[in-house]
Design a protein around this motif. Structure first.
Motif, mmCIF file in Angstrom:
data_model
loop_
_atom_site.group_PDB
_atom_site.id
_atom_site.type_symbol
_atom_site.label_atom_id
_atom_site.label_comp_id
_atom_site.label_asym_id
_atom_site.label_seq_id
_atom_site.Cartn_x
_atom_site.Cartn_y
_atom_site.Cartn_z
ATOM 1 N N PHE A 237 0.833 -1.196 0.000
ATOM 2 C CA PHE A 237 0.000 0.000 0.000
ATOM 3 C C PHE A 237 0.872 1.251 0.000
ATOM 4 C CE2 PHE A 237 -2.458 3.361 2.038
ATOM 5 C CZ PHE A 237 -3.637 3.305 1.321
ATOM 6 N N GLY A 238 1.783 1.352 0.961
ATOM 7 C CA GLY A 238 2.653 2.518 1.028
ATOM 8 C C GLY A 238 3.563 2.636 -0.181
ATOM 9 N N GLU A 239 4.002 1.496 -0.707
ATOM 10 C CA GLU A 239 4.856 1.524 -1.891
ATOM 11 C C GLU A 239 4.135 2.165 -3.080
ATOM 12 O OE1 GLU A 239 7.548 -2.480 -0.984
ATOM 13 O OE2 GLU A 239 5.832 -2.586 -2.357
ATOM 14 N N PHE A 240 2.863 1.820 -3.272
ATOM 15 C CA PHE A 240 2.147 2.383 -4.414
ATOM 16 C C PHE A 240 1.810 3.852 -4.215
ATOM 17 C CE2 PHE A 240 1.326 -2.088 -5.683
ATOM 18 C CZ PHE A 240 1.896 -1.988 -6.939
ATOM 19 N N VAL A 241 1.598 4.264 -2.978
ATOM 20 C CA VAL A 241 1.445 5.695 -2.711
ATOM 21 C C VAL A 241 2.725 6.421 -3.113
ATOM 22 C CG1 VAL A 241 1.249 7.435 -0.888
ATOM 23 C CG2 VAL A 241 -0.294 5.467 -0.905
ATOM 24 N N GLY A 242 3.872 5.876 -2.699
ATOM 25 C CA GLY A 242 5.146 6.485 -3.044
ATOM 26 C C GLY A 242 5.417 6.489 -4.538
ATOM 27 N N LEU A 243 5.093 5.404 -5.217
ATOM 28 C CA LEU A 243 5.317 5.331 -6.655
ATOM 29 C C LEU A 243 4.383 6.263 -7.421
ATOM 30 C CD1 LEU A 243 5.876 1.484 -7.028
ATOM 31 C CD2 LEU A 243 7.598 3.305 -7.254
ATOM 32 N N TRP A 244 3.149 6.403 -6.941
ATOM 33 C CA TRP A 244 2.215 7.341 -7.584
ATOM 34 C C TRP A 244 2.758 8.763 -7.495
ATOM 35 C CZ3 TRP A 244 -0.695 11.653 -6.448
ATOM 36 C CH2 TRP A 244 -1.731 11.967 -7.341
ATOM 37 N N LEU A 245 3.219 9.145 -6.311
ATOM 38 C CA LEU A 245 3.771 10.489 -6.134
ATOM 39 C C LEU A 245 5.038 10.670 -6.967
ATOM 40 C CD1 LEU A 245 3.280 10.880 -2.279
ATOM 41 C CD2 LEU A 245 2.018 12.089 -4.069
ATOM 42 N N THR A 246 5.878 9.631 -7.021
ATOM 43 C CA THR A 246 7.106 9.709 -7.811
ATOM 44 C C THR A 246 6.806 9.901 -9.289
ATOM 45 O OG1 THR A 246 8.269 8.268 -6.246
ATOM 46 C CG2 THR A 246 9.224 8.496 -8.438
ATOM 47 N N ASP A 247 5.871 9.127 -9.815
ATOM 48 C CA ASP A 247 5.517 9.204 -11.230
ATOM 49 C C ASP A 247 5.024 10.587 -11.611
ATOM 50 O OD1 ASP A 247 4.614 8.026 -13.912
ATOM 51 O OD2 ASP A 247 2.711 8.731 -13.062
ATOM 52 N N ILE A 248 4.109 11.141 -10.824
ATOM 53 C CA ILE A 248 3.549 12.444 -11.178
ATOM 54 C C ILE A 248 4.577 13.552 -10.972
ATOM 55 C CG2 ILE A 248 2.498 12.986 -8.920
ATOM 56 C CD1 ILE A 248 0.037 13.973 -10.487
ATOM 57 N N TRP A 249 5.447 13.396 -9.981
ATOM 58 C CA TRP A 249 6.529 14.357 -9.738
ATOM 59 C C TRP A 249 7.513 14.374 -10.915
ATOM 60 C CZ3 TRP A 249 11.712 12.656 -8.829
ATOM 61 C CH2 TRP A 249 12.605 13.657 -8.424
ATOM 62 N N MET A 250 7.872 13.208 -11.409
ATOM 63 C CA MET A 250 8.801 13.133 -12.534
ATOM 64 C C MET A 250 8.192 13.758 -13.788
ATOM 65 S SD MET A 250 10.414 9.300 -11.971
ATOM 66 C CE MET A 250 11.553 9.417 -13.362
ATOM 67 N N ARG A 251 6.919 13.460 -14.056
ATOM 68 C CA ARG A 251 6.271 14.005 -15.251
ATOM 69 C C ARG A 251 6.009 15.498 -15.141
ATOM 70 N NH1 ARG A 251 1.305 12.062 -16.042
ATOM 71 N NH2 ARG A 251 1.122 10.802 -14.142
ATOM 72 N N ALA A 252 6.040 16.023 -13.889
ATOM 73 C CA ALA A 252 5.859 17.461 -13.676
ATOM 74 C C ALA A 252 7.177 18.226 -13.705
ATOM 75 C CB ALA A 252 5.153 17.701 -12.343
ATOM 76 N N GLY A 253 8.287 17.528 -13.894
ATOM 77 C CA GLY A 253 9.565 18.218 -13.988
ATOM 78 C C GLY A 253 10.570 17.884 -12.921
ATOM 79 N N ALA A 254 10.210 17.023 -11.966
ATOM 80 C CA ALA A 254 11.142 16.557 -10.934
ATOM 81 C C ALA A 254 11.763 17.695 -10.138
ATOM 82 C CB ALA A 254 12.228 15.669 -11.548
ATOM 83 N N GLY B 27 2.065 20.735 -7.014
ATOM 84 C CA GLY B 27 2.076 19.486 -6.264
ATOM 85 C C GLY B 27 0.826 18.665 -6.462
ATOM 86 N N ALA B 28 0.708 17.633 -5.637
ATOM 87 C CA ALA B 28 -0.401 16.680 -5.755
ATOM 88 C C ALA B 28 -0.729 16.119 -4.384
ATOM 89 C CB ALA B 28 -0.011 15.549 -6.702
ATOM 90 N N ALA B 29 -1.955 15.643 -4.233
ATOM 91 C CA ALA B 29 -2.393 15.070 -2.961
ATOM 92 C C ALA B 29 -3.245 13.844 -3.205
ATOM 93 C CB ALA B 29 -3.185 16.097 -2.154
ATOM 94 N N LEU B 30 -3.090 12.865 -2.316
ATOM 95 C CA LEU B 30 -3.928 11.669 -2.305
ATOM 96 C C LEU B 30 -4.675 11.613 -0.977
ATOM 97 C CD1 LEU B 30 -1.712 8.745 -3.694
ATOM 98 C CD2 LEU B 30 -3.759 9.707 -4.762
ATOM 99 N N PHE B 31 -5.998 11.546 -1.049
ATOM 100 C CA PHE B 31 -6.828 11.365 0.132
ATOM 101 C C PHE B 31 -7.471 9.985 0.024
ATOM 102 C CE2 PHE B 31 -6.593 15.880 -0.703
ATOM 103 C CZ PHE B 31 -6.342 16.423 0.542
#
Length: 365
Positions: A71-88, A239-243
Motif C-alpha cells: 500500500f505505502g509503496e504504491f502511494v510512493g510510486l504514484w507520487l514519484t511518477d507524477i513528480w517526474m512528469r511534472a519536472g522533478a 504538487g499533488a495530494a492523495l486522500f
C-alpha cells in the motif's frame, strides 16, 4: 509529583460529559466527537492487528499500511511518477496528515528514493504518543500541529490515509417541525441522540426539503477547511495530494457515525474517549472544493486504483522472493482490493495543480 502526593485519577471523559450536559443541556454531535477523539488519540497508540500482543487485541483498529507494505509503496510510486512528469522539482516536500506509526511514510519514501525523489518529510500529527512512534520511524521528520505551517515554497506531495474520517462531523436531523441540529443528551446515565430546539432550515439546501422525518444530514467543516487550505497551497506552490478513506463519491444522507474498540463496532455514544469515533468522508464535497480552487480532480475506489497501479504483479514478485509468505501476501492483497473488504468502501481522491499532469491509476472521466 512530590513525595506522598497521590497520583491524579484517570480522567473519565464520559463523566465529564454527563456533568456538562446536566449543567448546560445537550451538546452537539460535533463537540462530542471532537473532544472524544482528542482524548482518545492523545492517550494511546490505537493501531494493531487483533491479538498481535498475545492478549485480547493489539489495538483498536488496523489501517492499510499495516496490512501490507504494498500500500505505502504504491502511494510512493504514484507520487514519484507524477513528480517526474511534472519536472522533478528538487525542492518538493512530502506531507502526511495523521501518519499513524509512520509506516506508510517509511514505505512510500523507500519506494521514492531509487528514482531520485528524497523529499523532506513533514508530518501533521497532534498526538504526543504517535509523534514519538513517528519520530522513531522517521528521525528526520518535521512535525506540525496543523496544515498552517507547512512549507510555503516548493511543490507539496500530500498523503492523507484514514485521517479525514476522524474529524468531527456536524449532523442535522429532519423533524416534524423542520431541520434541527442533532445533539447528544442524557437518559439517566446513558447518552442518546436528541433534536435541538433551534430551527436550522435556512442552512439546508432546498434539494433536501423533500426528505422524510428522521433523515440525517452530515457535514464536516474541519475536512472542508483543510481541503480549502491545501487546495490553495497546491494551486500556488504546485504538487499533488492523495486522500484515501472510507466514504462516498456522490452525496448521501443518513448517520455514518461509528465507534470501534478492540476491532469491534460498539455504540457510537457508549465510550467517549475510549473508542475511535469515525464517520464516512464526503468526497463529493471535497472534490467540489478542490475543483473550485482550480485543481485537477480524479477519483476511484481503492480496489480500482491499486489494481490499476499493479498490485497484482507486485504481490506475485513478493511471493516469488518469499515463497513461505505467499499465502499471507495474497491474503493482504485481497483485503486491500476485494469489493467485500476494503476495495469498494475505501475511495481514493487525487487533486493536483493545473500545471501538473493527472495522476496514474484512475479511470478516465
Amino acid at each position: 509529583m512530590s513525595e506522598g502526593q497521590e497520583a491524579e485519577p484517570k480522567r473519565d471523559l464520559g463523566e465529564r460529559f454527563r456533568r456538562l450536559i446536566r449543567a448546560h443541556g445537550p451538546m452537539s454531535v460535533s463537540r462530542f466527537m471532537g473532544e472524544s477523539n482528542a482524548h482518545y488519540y492523545a492517550s494511546r497508540d490505537p493501531l494493531g492487528a487483533p491479538n498481535d500482543s498475545g492478549e485480547t487485541g493489539g489495538g483498536d483498529f488496523i489501517t492499510a499500511p499495516d496490512i501490507s507494505q504494498m500500500f505505502g509503496e504504491f502511494v510512493g510510486l504514484w507520487l514519484t511518477d507524477i513528480w517526474m512528469r511534472a519536472g522533478a522539482a528538487s525542492d518538493a516536500a512530502y506531507v502526511e496528515l495523521g501518519p499513524g506509526r509512520g509506516t506508510l511514510a517509511v514505505d512510500a519514501l523507500r519506494a521514492m528514493a531509487p528514482h531520485g525523489l528524497t523529499p523532506a518529510p513533514h508530518l501533521v500529527e497532534g498526538s504526543p504518543v504517535l509523534r514519538d512512534l513517528q519520530r522513531a520511524a522517521l528521525p528526520a521528520a518535521q512535525f506540525h500541529d496543523d496544515t498552517q505551517n507547512l512549507p510555503k515554497n516548493g511543490p507539496l506531495l500530500i498523503v492523507a490515509n484514514e485521517f479525514l474520517d476522524a474529524l468531527p462531523i456536524r449532523q442535522l436531523v429532519k423533524t416534524a417541525s423542520g431541520w434541527r441540529e442533532r445533539l447528544v443528551a442524557l437518559d439517566g446515565e446513558h447518552f442518546l441522540y436528541a433534536a435541538g430546539p433551534n430551527p436550522m432550515d435556512a442552512g439546508v439546501p432546498e434539494i433536501h426539503n423533500a426528505h422524510q422525518t428522521g433523515t440525517v444530514l452530515e457535514t464536516c467543516p474541519a475536512a472542508a477547511a483543510i481541503m480549502q487550505d491545501l487546495a490553495a497551497r497546491l494551486a500556488r506552490q504546485g504538487g499533488a495530494a492523495l486522500f484515501i478513506d472510507y466514504g462516498y463519491l456522490t452525496p448521501q444522507t443518513g448517520s455514518t457515525l461509528q465507534a470501534v474498540q478492540s476491532h469491534q463496532k460498539i455504540d457510537a455514544l457508549a465510550a467517549p474517549g475510549e473508542a475511535d469515533l469515525t464517520a464516512h468522508v464526503d468526497f463529493a464535497t471535497l472534490a467540489e472544493i478542490a475543483s473550485g480552487a482550480g485543481l485537477r480532480v480524479q477519483s476511484a475506489t481503492q480496489g480500482e486504483w491499486l489494481e490499476a497501479m499493479g498490485i497484482g504483479m507486485r504481490a506475485q514478485a513478493l511471493a516469488a522472493s518469499a515463497p513461505d509468505r505467499a499465502e499471507e501476501i495474497e491474503t493482504a492483497r485481497q483485503r486491500l482490493v476485494a469489493p467485500e473488504q476494503m476495495g469498494e468502501l475505501f475511495k481514493v481522491l487525487a487533486v493536483t495543480s493545473q500545471d501538473w499532469p493527472e495522476g496514474a491509476g484512475f479511470p478516465p472521466e
